[in-house]
Design a protein around this motif. Structure first.
Motif, PDB file in Angstrom:
ATOM      1  N   ILE A 249       0.846  -1.192   0.000  1.00 37.34           N
ATOM      2  CA  ILE A 249       0.000   0.000   0.000  1.00 37.34           C
ATOM      3  C   ILE A 249       0.881   1.241   0.000  1.00 37.34           C
ATOM      4  O   ILE A 249       2.001   1.227   0.502  1.00 37.34           O
ATOM      5  CB  ILE A 249      -0.981   0.046   1.210  1.00 37.34           C
ATOM      6  N   TYR A 250       0.358   2.285  -0.604  1.00 37.62           N
ATOM      7  CA  TYR A 250       1.031   3.579  -0.628  1.00 37.62           C
ATOM      8  C   TYR A 250       0.149   4.587   0.104  1.00 37.62           C
ATOM      9  O   TYR A 250      -0.971   4.870  -0.344  1.00 37.62           O
ATOM     10  CB  TYR A 250       1.253   4.051  -2.066  1.00 37.62           C
ATOM     11  N   LEU A 251       0.636   5.067   1.242  1.00 38.09           N
ATOM     12  CA  LEU A 251      -0.075   6.123   1.961  1.00 38.09           C
ATOM     13  C   LEU A 251       0.421   7.458   1.422  1.00 38.09           C
ATOM     14  O   LEU A 251       1.634   7.701   1.377  1.00 38.09           O
ATOM     15  CB  LEU A 251       0.197   6.032   3.461  1.00 38.09           C
ATOM     16  N   THR A 252      -0.485   8.319   1.024  1.00 31.61           N
ATOM     17  CA  THR A 252      -0.061   9.614   0.498  1.00 31.61           C
ATOM     18  C   THR A 252       0.021  10.641   1.628  1.00 31.61           C
ATOM     19  O   THR A 252      -0.724  10.584   2.595  1.00 31.61           O
ATOM     20  CB  THR A 252      -1.016  10.116  -0.596  1.00 31.61           C
TER      21      THR A 252
ATOM     22  N   GLU B 100      -0.523   2.418  12.125  1.00 34.70           N
ATOM     23  CA  GLU B 100      -1.956   2.097  12.155  1.00 34.70           C
ATOM     24  C   GLU B 100      -2.328   1.180  10.988  1.00 34.70           C
ATOM     25  O   GLU B 100      -3.077   0.206  11.151  1.00 34.70           O
ATOM     26  CB  GLU B 100      -2.780   3.390  12.078  1.00 34.70           C
ATOM     27  N   ALA B 101      -1.784   1.466   9.811  1.00 34.43           N
ATOM     28  CA  ALA B 101      -2.079   0.660   8.617  1.00 34.43           C
ATOM     29  C   ALA B 101      -1.617  -0.785   8.790  1.00 34.43           C
ATOM     30  O   ALA B 101      -2.287  -1.724   8.343  1.00 34.43           O
ATOM     31  CB  ALA B 101      -1.428   1.279   7.384  1.00 34.43           C
ATOM     32  N   LYS B 102      -0.476  -0.966   9.442  1.00 33.81           N
ATOM     33  CA  LYS B 102       0.045  -2.318   9.689  1.00 33.81           C
ATOM     34  C   LYS B 102      -1.002  -3.171  10.399  1.00 33.81           C
ATOM     35  O   LYS B 102      -1.245  -4.325  10.025  1.00 33.81           O
ATOM     36  CB  LYS B 102       1.321  -2.214  10.545  1.00 33.81           C
ATOM     37  N   TRP B 103      -1.640  -2.590  11.426  1.00 30.69           N
ATOM     38  CA  TRP B 103      -2.616  -3.346  12.214  1.00 30.69           C
ATOM     39  C   TRP B 103      -3.965  -3.446  11.525  1.00 30.69           C
ATOM     40  O   TRP B 103      -4.601  -4.509  11.546  1.00 30.69           O
ATOM     41  CB  TRP B 103      -2.762  -2.714  13.601  1.00 30.69           C
ATOM     42  N   LEU B 104      -4.414  -2.355  10.913  1.00 33.07           N
ATOM     43  CA  LEU B 104      -5.734  -2.368  10.260  1.00 33.07           C
ATOM     44  C   LEU B 104      -5.803  -3.391   9.131  1.00 33.07           C
ATOM     45  O   LEU B 104      -6.818  -4.063   8.951  1.00 33.07           O
ATOM     46  CB  LEU B 104      -6.055  -0.986   9.685  1.00 33.07           C
TER      47      LEU B 104
ATOM     48  N   PRO C 259       5.906  -4.471   7.703  1.00 32.73           N
ATOM     49  CA  PRO C 259       6.459  -3.133   7.473  1.00 32.73           C
ATOM     50  C   PRO C 259       6.883  -2.874   6.031  1.00 32.73           C
ATOM     51  O   PRO C 259       6.661  -1.783   5.488  1.00 32.73           O
ATOM     52  CB  PRO C 259       7.660  -3.088   8.428  1.00 32.73           C
ATOM     53  N   GLU C 260       7.464  -3.897   5.373  1.00 31.62           N
ATOM     54  CA  GLU C 260       7.948  -3.699   3.990  1.00 31.62           C
ATOM     55  C   GLU C 260       6.809  -3.583   2.970  1.00 31.62           C
ATOM     56  O   GLU C 260       7.051  -3.249   1.804  1.00 31.62           O
ATOM     57  CB  GLU C 260       8.926  -4.811   3.589  1.00 31.62           C
ATOM     58  N   GLN C 261       5.574  -3.845   3.404  1.00 30.97           N
ATOM     59  CA  GLN C 261       4.429  -3.703   2.487  1.00 30.97           C
ATOM     60  C   GLN C 261       3.824  -2.297   2.518  1.00 30.97           C
ATOM     61  O   GLN C 261       2.833  -2.044   1.846  1.00 30.97           O
ATOM     62  CB  GLN C 261       3.333  -4.715   2.849  1.00 30.97           C
ATOM     63  N   ILE C 262       4.408  -1.410   3.310  1.00 30.23           N
ATOM     64  CA  ILE C 262       3.846  -0.058   3.464  1.00 30.23           C
ATOM     65  C   ILE C 262       4.856   0.970   2.979  1.00 30.23           C
ATOM     66  O   ILE C 262       6.012   0.952   3.388  1.00 30.23           O
ATOM     67  CB  ILE C 262       3.485   0.231   4.935  1.00 30.23           C
TER      68      ILE C 262
END
Length: 393
Positions: free
Chosen positions: A179-182, A232-236, A241-244
């Motif tokens: 995922i890419y968080l902007t 937060e994204a990791k848990w949701l 970690p390497e997927q974010i």
């Protein structure tokens, strides 16, 4: 003969935790615009008694809670003739979510203070619209496990996590590759450390795209907000970690992107307006018609993307480091950050010093690999004490 089904449904009854803050006030606008869909059952505020009273008179909840016990009498007297129950104090904030008449809890109390009521709401099987990212940053393992055990859904309200959630609808059997968080980059995008060394809170509080409370606006300026969102994204979304990844997108139109194992990407786009993710969380799986302004491509002939500057804005790097270490380190990161942001807002430390103090605390606090809730509570207390001591030095 087939009798037609009654499709009319009762409005969803909401507990708005943090009703006088930025998210809370916008959530009440969503309720006001959709009276057939939602109604307010509970309002909770920390210290803004005047606004809480005004909201209670307008929205007629069953009960309100004011965190500041010294303001209990003021609120009670003002609402005496309005048939609204009034409670006060931290314990009441934690317990009010147990009311049987609540369908959904909007967790929008800022910071660590929102953790206890969110955990109690999950234990009492209330659906959660989660605007308080610190809940998952501090105790993501415990919160997500509790939610699973109690069949409680956590509907994200942060615009970035709402975007990923929206991208995943219809994709639940398809694993996420990344995922890419902007990030907008905040008011200091492109600035160097020499510039940041002398910035004042007035400059940091001017966000280019979003209207938010003081704490989250400072976090956005320092990129800590994005760091907290990464954890937060990791848990949701149950990610490694390497997927974010984080990408800076100054226009704040693409709210975040999900990439799947075939390389396909989905992005959720729209004008920056927190009312949209709030409404989506409240109404899921429905999309409710609204009168929000619509995006026009021709007003944005260019959408740009760039790499975050983690050498200048070290908070984002510190958040990734805390997430990779795991255990109680994200809890340490959050507690230290809350203390330094408050110190910066009170002109006690400079903008760059915030990151220096957080880094120092992360190095000093002992690691707990699998913390209990009591460990987290103790860790939060100890971190705050250590951070305050370092600020005073």
């Amino acid at each position: 003969m087939n009798t037609p089904k009654n499709t009319e449904k009762s409005p969803k009854r909401l507990a708005i935790m943090g009703s006088t803050g930025s998210i809370g006030t916008q959530a009440l606008e969503v309720v006001k615009e959709n009276p057939n869909e939602f109604e307010v059952e509970v309002l909770v505020a920390n210290g803004n008694a005047d606004l809480l009273i005004k909201q209670a008179i307008e929205f007629k909840p069953n009960a309100v809670v004011i965190g500041d016990e010294s303001k209990y009498q003021q609120v009670k007297e003002a609402l005496f003739s309005h048939d609204v129950k009034v409670f006060a104090g931290a314990k009441s904030i934690e317990q009010i979510v147990e009311m049987e008449t609540i369908d959904m809890v909007l967790a929008a109390i800022v910071g660590y203070a929102g953790l206890a009521s969110t955990i109690n709401a999950i234990k009492h099987r209330k659906q959660i619209a989660l605007a308080n990212k610190e809940t998952l940053v501090v105790a993501g393992d415990i919160v997500t496990k509790l939610a699973y055990e109690n069949a409680v859904n956590l509907y994200p309200v942060d615009s970035e996590h709402s975007a990923i959630f929206q991208c995943l609808v219809g994709e639940f059997d398809n694993p996420i590759e990344k995922i890419y968080l902007t990030a907008s980059g905040g008011p200091f995008r492109g600035k160097d450390k020499a510039f940041l060394a002398s910035v004042k809170k007035e400059q940091a509080l001017k966000h280019p795209n979003w209207v938010m409370g003081a704490k989250i606006t400072i976090d956005s300026a320092s990129l800590m907000n994005k760091g907290l969102e990464v954890i937060e994204a990791k848990w949701l979304f149950n990610l490694k970690p390497e997927q974010i990844d984080v990408i800076v997108h100054p226009q704040s139109i693409v709210h975040s992107i999900a990439q799947f194992q075939d390389g396909s990407m989905k992005a959720q786009m729209g004008l920056p307006d927190m009312k949209l993710p709030i409404q989506y969380a409240f109404a899921y799986p429905d999309r409710i018609q609204n009168k929000f302004p619509r995006f026009d491509f021709f007003n944005y002939p260019q959408l740009t993307f760039e790499k975050p500057d983690m050498e200048t804005f070290t908070n984002l790097a510190l958040a990734f480091k805390a997430m990779e270490k795991g255990g109680n380190m994200p809890c340490v990161l959050n507690a230290a950050n809350e203390v330094v942001v408050q110190a910066f807002l009170e002109d006690k430390i400079g903008f760059l010093q915030m990151s220096d103090v957080i880094a120092n605390v992360l190095d000093r606090m002992p690691m707990i690999k699998t913390p209990s809730l009591d460990d987290y509570i103790q860790c939060d207390k100890e971190t705050r004490l250590m951070t305050k001591e370092l600020i005073l030095k």
